[in-house]
Design a protein around this motif. Structure first.
Motif, short mmCIF file in Angstrom:
data_model
loop_
_atom_site.label_atom_id
_atom_site.label_comp_id
_atom_site.label_asym_id
_atom_site.label_seq_id
_atom_site.Cartn_x
_atom_site.Cartn_y
_atom_site.Cartn_z
N VAL A 204 1.02 -1.21 0.03
CA VAL A 204 0.34 0.13 -0.06
C VAL A 204 1.01 0.80 -0.09
O VAL A 204 0.21 2.44 -0.62
CB VAL A 204 -0.77 -0.62 1.87
N MET A 205 1.90 1.33 0.62
CA MET A 205 2.85 1.71 0.84
C MET A 205 3.59 2.92 -0.43
O MET A 205 3.34 3.81 -1.29
CB MET A 205 3.78 2.47 2.08
N LEU A 207 2.03 1.43 -3.50
CA LEU A 207 0.70 2.55 -3.98
C LEU A 207 0.39 3.66 -3.78
O LEU A 207 0.30 4.75 -5.23
CB LEU A 207 -0.13 1.29 -4.03
N GLY A 209 3.23 6.42 -2.95
CA GLY A 209 3.46 7.24 -2.88
C GLY A 209 4.65 6.90 -1.76
O GLY A 209 5.34 7.99 -1.64
N ALA A 210 4.58 6.83 -1.16
CA ALA A 210 5.61 6.68 0.03
C ALA A 210 6.83 6.61 -0.60
O ALA A 210 7.74 5.60 -1.21
CB ALA A 210 5.64 5.81 1.26
N THR A 211 8.09 7.33 0.01
CA THR A 211 9.38 7.33 -0.29
C THR A 211 9.86 6.42 -0.16
O THR A 211 9.42 5.44 1.02
CB THR A 211 9.81 8.09 -0.27
N ASN A 212 10.70 5.73 -0.77
CA ASN A 212 11.71 4.39 -0.27
C ASN A 212 11.98 4.52 0.99
O ASN A 212 11.38 3.90 1.62
CB ASN A 212 12.86 4.46 -1.38
N PHE A 214 11.39 6.10 3.38
CA PHE A 214 10.45 6.63 4.63
C PHE A 214 9.65 4.78 4.64
O PHE A 214 9.70 4.03 5.85
CB PHE A 214 8.77 7.20 3.78
N VAL A 296 11.96 -1.59 -3.74
CA VAL A 296 10.92 -0.66 -3.80
C VAL A 296 11.78 0.37 -4.43
O VAL A 296 12.42 -0.42 -5.24
CB VAL A 296 10.86 0.57 -2.34
N VAL B 74 9.87 8.52 -8.80
CA VAL B 74 8.45 7.51 -9.00
C VAL B 74 7.76 8.03 -7.64
O VAL B 74 6.46 7.99 -8.21
CB VAL B 74 9.26 6.31 -8.92
N PRO B 75 7.85 7.76 -6.77
CA PRO B 75 6.84 8.08 -5.73
C PRO B 75 5.95 9.21 -5.72
O PRO B 75 5.05 9.57 -5.53
CB PRO B 75 7.95 8.10 -4.20
N TYR B 76 6.19 9.53 -6.06
CA TYR B 76 6.10 11.28 -6.51
C TYR B 76 4.93 11.21 -7.67
O TYR B 76 3.69 11.86 -7.85
CB TYR B 76 6.74 12.61 -6.48
N ARG B 78 3.09 8.79 -8.41
CA ARG B 78 2.16 7.58 -8.01
C ARG B 78 1.21 9.13 -6.92
O ARG B 78 0.36 8.19 -7.27
CB ARG B 78 3.24 6.30 -6.34
N ARG B 79 2.36 9.54 -6.13
CA ARG B 79 0.93 10.37 -5.01
C ARG B 79 -0.15 11.09 -6.55
O ARG B 79 -0.86 11.46 -5.59
CB ARG B 79 1.86 11.57 -4.77
N ARG B 89 -6.95 -4.79 -1.71
CA ARG B 89 -5.97 -4.25 -0.30
C ARG B 89 -5.64 -3.08 0.88
O ARG B 89 -4.57 -2.54 0.50
CB ARG B 89 -4.72 -3.73 -1.73
N PHE B 102 -3.81 5.98 6.78
CA PHE B 102 -2.29 5.42 6.25
C PHE B 102 -2.14 6.12 5.23
O PHE B 102 -0.58 6.58 4.80
CB PHE B 102 -2.20 3.80 6.57
N VAL B 106 1.79 8.40 5.28
CA VAL B 106 2.99 8.03 4.88
C VAL B 106 3.54 8.60 3.29
O VAL B 106 4.81 8.49 3.22
CB VAL B 106 2.93 6.69 4.00
N ILE B 107 2.80 9.39 3.58
CA ILE B 107 3.94 10.87 2.53
C ILE B 107 3.54 11.48 3.10
O ILE B 107 4.31 13.29 2.92
CB ILE B 107 3.04 10.88 0.94
N ARG B 150 -9.41 5.55 0.26
CA ARG B 150 -7.65 5.85 0.40
C ARG B 150 -7.34 6.49 -1.11
O ARG B 150 -6.39 7.09 -1.34
CB ARG B 150 -7.70 4.23 0.62
#
Lengths: 296, 271
Positions: A204-205, A207, A209-212, A214, A296, B74-76, B78-79, B89, B102, B106-107, B150
Motif C-alpha cells: 500500500v505504501m 502504491l 507514493g511513500a518514498t523508498n 520512508f 522498492v 517514482v513515489p512522487y 504515484r502520489r 488491498r 495511512f 506515509v507521504i 484511500r
C-alpha cells in the motif's frame, strides 16, 4: 516531521514486538559475540599494560639503593657508559620512580601508602643491543657495585606469557567473528521476516507514493535497535567481568598483576568500540535484508 | 494527461504483452479498458504506475515522460495516481479511518490535514458513519468504497481501477460505478480496466479495447462488444458510433444485469 518520527518509532516498536523471539535470538547472539570481542580487547590491554610495566620495553632495570649517594649514581652512570652491550639508558629520579611505582602498584593501595618519593629507589632503565645479553649484564651489576640495589632483566616467562595471551586472544577473536557473522545473519533474517509480515502495508505504501526511505527506515531502525540492545548487554557483561577480575586482583592482593586493573579511560574506549560494532552489525544486517527483500 | 507513444512491453519468452500501443487520454476523461484476460490491461496500468518500464516507446503522464524519472521520483509520480483493485488491498488490522489516513500519513502529510481530509473523503464515499469498523466487518461493496476513499483522499489527477467490480454483485457494482462517476465529475481522469459488459454498456464512455497486446478499438461512447470488426481510431477520436445496438443497451441502463441481456439480444439482432 513530528508525525513521521512518531510513525517510525511506533512501527519499529510494533515490528520488534511482533517478531520478539527472532529479535531476542538476534540480540542475544550479538550480546554473546560482542562480550567476547570486549573481553578479548580488555585482555589484550591488560596483558600489554602488565607486561609493559614489567619489562617497560627495557631489557634491563638497575635499581639503586633508596639512600644511594650522588657519587654512587655518577659512578654507576659511567660504568653503564663503559658497558658495550648497553645502547641507551634513562634515569628516573625519586619523583619519577615514585610515579612509576604508583602505576605498577595500582592494584594494591596499601603498598603505595607505604612508599614516599624519598624511600622509592631510583632506577636506570637500559636497552641492550641484544636481549640475550640481559642475564650477563645483570650479573655484572649485581656483583657488588656500590649503591646498586638490584639489576633485573625480564625473564623468559614473560615472553611465554605474551605468546599464550596472543593465542588466547586470537581464539577469542575468531569465535567472536564467527558469532558476529551469525548475529548478522540472524538480524538479516529477523528483518526479512518483518518485511514479510508487513508486505501488505509495504504494498500500500508503494502504491500511494511513500518514498523508498520512508518505507525502509523502520526496518533499518529495527536492525539497529537489535544491534544496539545486544551491544548494551555486552557492555554490561564486559563491565561486570572487569569489575570481577579487578576485585579478585585487589582482594587477593596479587600486586604483580596490579597493572592488569585497567583505568576507566581504557574501559570506556573498549565499551564504545563494542557499541560501535553493535551498531555496524545491526545496520549492515538490516541494510542487506532491506536491499534484497524489499523491492522498492 | 496520459499519452502512450508506440509503447511495446514484453515479458520473458512470450509474445508482447503490449504491442506498439499509441493513445491519448485527456484530462477529465473516463476510459474503460476492455479485453479478455491476458490482453494487456494490467500491463497498461502497471506502465502508468511505473511498476514496469516499456521496452520501447514512451509513456507520458501529466506532461512528463515517466521513463525518464529517476527511481527516487517514482513515489512522487504515484502520489498523482490513485489506485483501486479487485481485491481491495485494505489493511485488515486497521480501521476504515486508519486505512484511509495511512495513505496520507506515509507521504508525510500533517496530522490536521489528515484528519480533515479523511473525514471529507469518507463522507464522499458514504462511509462517514463506519470509520471505526475494520474491513472484515464491512460488505465487499463497502470495502471497495474504503479503497476508493484511500485512492482519492490525496486528490490524485488520475484514478486507475483494475477490475474494481470483479468481486462485487451487480447492485453493489452500480453503487461503485456511481461513485467513480462522481469522482470523474470532479475533474479526475478515470481509467478502469474491466470485464464487466454491463457496466461498460451502461456508462457509455470511451472504450479502449486490447486484444493480445494490440489496440483493436478506441471508441468515444462505446459498448463492450463489437470489437473485432471495427477499425481502430487514433488518439481517442471516435471511430464508429454504434447507433442501433448501443441504443438498445442504453434503454435498459437502469439495471446493469438486464442491460447486459438486452445488449446481447441487440447484438444478435444486428447480426
Amino acid at each position: 516531521m513530528a508525525v513521521s518520527f512518531e510513525y517510525v518509532a511506533k512501527e519499529t516498536a510494533t515490528n520488534l514486538w511482533r517478531n520478539r523471539m527472532m529479535a531476542l535470538a538476534a540480540i542475544l547472539t550479538v550480546a554473546v559475540s560482542l562480550s567476547l570481542v570486549g573481553t578479548a580487547l580488555l585482555l589484550r590491554q591488560a596483558v600489554n599494560r602488565q607486561i609493559g610495566q614489567w619489562s617497560n620495553n627495557v631489557s634491563l632495570q638497575i635499581f639503586m639503593d633508596a639512600g644511594a649517594t650522588s657519587t654512587q649514581v655518577t659512578s654507576v652512570r659511567s660504568t653503564i657508559a663503559q658497558t658495550p652491550q648497553i645502547t641507551r639508558c634513562s634515569y628516573l629520579d625519586h619523583a619519577q620512580s615514585y610515579a612509576q611505582a604508583k602505576q605498577v602498584l595500582a592494584g594494591s593501595p596499601t603498598a603505595i601508602a607505604a612508599l614516599t618519593p624519598a624511600t622509592t629507589p631510583t632506577v636506570f632503565k637500559c636497552q641492550l643491543k641484544s636481549p640475550g645479553d640481559a642475564a650477563t649484564v645483570a650479573t655484572t651489576f649485581n656483583s657488588g657495585v656500590p649503591g646498586v640495589y638490584q639489576a633485573t632483566s625480564p625473564s623468559q616467562s614473560i615472553r611465554v606469557m605474551q605468546q599464550v595471551t596472543n593465542v588466547l586472544q586470537l581464539i577469542l577473536l575468531v569465535i567472536a567473528i564467527v558469532l558476529l557473522v551469525s548475529s548478522l545473519v540472524l538480524i538479516l533474517n529477523a528483518i526479512r521476516m518483518a518485511i514479510f509480515a508487513r508486505r501488505r502495508e509495504v504494498g500500500v505504501m508503494k502504491l500511494v507514493g511513500a518514498t523508498n526511505w520512508f518505507i525502509r527506515v523502520p526496518f533499518m531502525l529495527e536492525g539497529l535497535v537489535q544491534g544496539v540492545l545486544g551491544a548494551l548487554a555486552a557492555v554490561v557483561i564486559v563491565l561486570l567481568s572487569n569489575i570481577g577480575v579487578s576485585y579478585l586482583i585487589r582482594h587477593y592482593k596479587v600486586s604483580v598483576l596490579g597493572s592488569a586493573v585497567l583505568p576507566v579511560h581504557d574501559l570506556v574506549v573498549t565499551e564504545l568500540v563494542v557499541v560501535l560494532i553493535g551498531v555496524v552489525v545491526g545496520v549492515a544486517g538490516s541494510s542487506v535484508a532491506v536491499r534484497r527483500f524489499l523491492d522498492v | 494527461m496520459i499519452r502512450f507513444d508506440n509503447v511495446t512491453k514484453s515479458y520473458k519468452n512470450l509474445r508482447p504483452a503490449l504491442d506498439d500501443i499509441s493513445l491519448e487520454i485527456q484530462k477529465g476523461e473516463f476510459v474503460f479498458l476492455v479485453g479478455s484476460s491476458g490482453s494487456g490491461k494490467t500491463t497498461f496500468l502497471k506502465l502508468l504506475l511505473r511498476e514496469e518500464v516499456p521496452d520501447s516507446g514512451t509513456v507520458w503522464v501529466a506532461g512528463r515522460d515517466i521513463g525518464e524519472l529517476s527511481q527516487w521520483r517514482v513515489p512522487y509520480l504515484r502520489r498523482n495516481l490513485g489506485c483501486i483493485f479487485q481485491d481491495f488491498r485494505l489493511l485488515p488490522n486497521k480501521t476504515v479511518t486508519e486505512n484511509v489516513a495511512f495513505a496520507l500519513e506515509v507521504i508525510g502529510r500533517p496530522r490536521t490535514v489528515v484528519r480533515t481530509q479523511v473525514a471529507q473523503v469518507l463522507d464522499l464515499v458514504g462511509l462517514g458513519e463506519k470509520g471505526d469498523r475494520i474491513p472484515e466487518e464491512l460488505s465487499g461493496g463497502e470495502q471497495q468504497r474504503v479503497a476508493v476513499a484511500r485512492a482519492f483522499v490525496n486528490r490524485p489527477l488520475v484514478l486507475l481501477a483494475d477490475e474494481p467490480t470483479g468481486n462485487l454483485d451487480p447492485a453493489t457494482t452500480q453503487g461503485i460505478m456511481k461513485l467513480l462517476d462522481r469522482i470523474n465529475r470532479t475533474g479526475t481522469t478515470v481509467v478502469m480496466a474491466t470485464h464487466d459488459v454491463g457496466i461498460v454498456d451502461t456508462m457509455r464512455r470511451r472504450v479502449v479495447q486490447l486484444d493480445q497486446g494490440r489496440l483493436v478499438r478506441d471508441q468515444a461512447r462505446g459498448v463492450y462488444g463489437f470489437g473485432e470488426d471495427m477499425t481502430v481510431s487514433s488518439r481517442g477520436v471516435p471511430a464508429i458510433s454504434v447507433a442501433g445496438a448501443a441504443d438498445a443497451g442504453y434503454d435498459a441502463a437502469g439495471d446493469p444485469l438486464t442491460g447486459r441481456v438486452a445488449t446481447v439480444r441487440a447484438r444478435r439482432g444486428t447480426r
